[in-house]
Design an enzyme around this catalytic site. Sequence first.
Site, PDB file in Angstrom:
ATOM      1  N   ASP A  41      11.227   7.576  12.751  1.00 35.57           N
ATOM      2  CA  ASP A  41       9.920   7.021  12.363  1.00 35.57           C
ATOM      3  C   ASP A  41       8.837   7.211  13.440  1.00 35.57           C
ATOM      4  O   ASP A  41       9.414   7.591  14.703  1.00 35.57           O
ATOM      5  CB  ASP A  41       9.913   5.619  11.632  1.00 35.57           C
ATOM      6  CG  ASP A  41      10.370   4.652  12.525  1.00 35.57           C
ATOM      7  OD1 ASP A  41       9.984   4.637  13.641  1.00 35.57           O
ATOM      8  OD2 ASP A  41      11.385   3.735  12.006  1.00 35.57           O
ATOM      9  N   LYS A  62       7.542   5.526   8.855  1.00 29.09           N
ATOM     10  CA  LYS A  62       6.704   3.906   9.057  1.00 29.09           C
ATOM     11  C   LYS A  62       5.762   4.236  10.327  1.00 29.09           C
ATOM     12  O   LYS A  62       6.155   4.739  11.290  1.00 29.09           O
ATOM     13  CB  LYS A  62       7.861   3.111   9.354  1.00 29.09           C
ATOM     14  CG  LYS A  62       8.485   2.664   8.177  1.00 29.09           C
ATOM     15  CD  LYS A  62       9.754   1.592   8.290  1.00 29.09           C
ATOM     16  CE  LYS A  62       8.910   0.224   8.586  1.00 29.09           C
ATOM     17  NZ  LYS A  62      10.092  -0.887   8.446  1.00 29.09           N
ATOM     18  N   MET A 174       2.680  -6.024  17.851  1.00 35.20           N
ATOM     19  CA  MET A 174       1.862  -5.615  16.852  1.00 35.20           C
ATOM     20  C   MET A 174       0.543  -6.661  16.609  1.00 35.20           C
ATOM     21  O   MET A 174       0.534  -6.855  15.461  1.00 35.20           O
ATOM     22  CB  MET A 174       2.454  -5.499  15.729  1.00 35.20           C
ATOM     23  CG  MET A 174       3.832  -4.419  15.647  1.00 35.20           C
ATOM     24  SD  MET A 174       4.950  -4.226  14.421  1.00 35.20           S
ATOM     25  CE  MET A 174       6.016  -5.605  14.621  1.00 35.20           C
TER      26      MET A 174
END
Lengths: 252, 252
Positions: A41, A62, A174
Amino acid sequence: MTNAVLSSAFVSLVGAGPGDPGLLTLRATERLREADVVLFDALANPELLHLCPQAEQVDVGKRGFLPSMSQEDINALIVQKALEGGGRRVVRLKGGDPFVFGRGGEEALACAAAGIPCEIVPGISSAVAAAAYAGIPVTHRGMARSFAVLTGTDQHGQAAYAGLSGVDTLVFLMAVKNLDRIAADLIAAGRDPLTPAATIQWASTPQQRVVKGTLADIASVVRQAGVCAPAVTVVGEVVRLHEALNWFVPQA
Amino acid sequence: MTNAVLSSAFVSLVGAGPGDPGLLTLRATERLREADVVLFDALANPELLHLCPQAEQVDVGKRGFLPSMSQEDINALIVQKALEGGGRRVVRLKGGDPFVFGRGGEEALACAAAGIPCEIVPGISSAVAAAAYAGIPVTHRGMARSFAVLTGTDQHGQAAYAGLSGVDTLVFLMAVKNLDRIAADLIAAGRDPLTPAATIQWASTPQQRVVKGTLADIASVVRQAGVCAPAVTVVGEVVRLHEALNWFVPQA
């Protein structure tokens, strides 16, 4: 399904590290070279795919917290690919470490439910390495004797953050999008607004950028600098060491 | 000291990972192969020294929390070896990751103070990998969305542990000796005595052992099984996944 299928089907959940291809492990390299199928990903460095030209390469796409394929679909695809053609060696290549917010546990459970042997190949997590590439040790004698790792995608909230008072260094993965809220909640929960904070974007890569501030202003510093995902935010006294220990010079 | 000395002196603080030589990074392998001097200790797998037969190998003999050489002496030795003979490439090989309770920050500061360029080569930390090798993801959707890493050598105490209530998974390094006290303090601080707990000894090696219990009995389970250092203790609901995900079969 015959035993022969089961005996040759094998899944490796492999951590690709934070980005620098030199941080891949020897085991990960070996597994990529032997793979029949590699599911990757956007969080894993695409350069690593040069190690497995023999393999069927599947982009499961993703991108941070905006998946284009659901986790359930990825789990099913891992199992399907492992059972195809009489049993194949599947590598699920994941950024960082498969068990640090990597959904590796869910993928391993899917393999277990299908009776497919599975192994974990840990990777260097950006939870520690992003800070290290900014010259920030998450622990340091006299400064930090514990650290915690959280995501910024969850809204932990003020109440939960009050329950972090016993932790010296906080690492948020994140977190760029919600950094205003996280910082405000941490301050409301009692953390000193003057606690040093740093955000590291594209850690360990030629594009690495580090911005610094305090808990009170890190969100606006990040916004003004135009720093966006992927990024790691470190909050704690250890951020002060960045100035003396900032060793990594990104070279584009 | 001339500029020529400074330009060839170089120190790499290298993480050796938890024990399995396959978990060494490509960068670490490269640095060991090019090293003039390697300073190692008991926490790094001695097999890795086969990668650097050309290097002067110095055992600095730290064993867990009983150092036979003081950290200050190790810092001084790193600097001395780097400056010897017109400047040399020194690798300081450390178990796990240099910046996770590895005193790497102190060694990097010593290099900075002496004007010697220094890099960090992150390693796989047993903080995450020991659990992974027992089939325990430190984070898992619906079970744990944060984890903290602490040492068992510090006496954090009940008050500090109350400040961990917002953290789902707790990982204690070097905690076997004080496990009774740690578990009692965590319970006194409000953590459920029935929280699952596991201790993993010699993680990722042929000698790996895993014992399980609850926060209330893990210390006695560990004692009865005769588990001692080096070991990692994981406390949290994620320990329940061990049963389904226990993939690693140690082979002596």
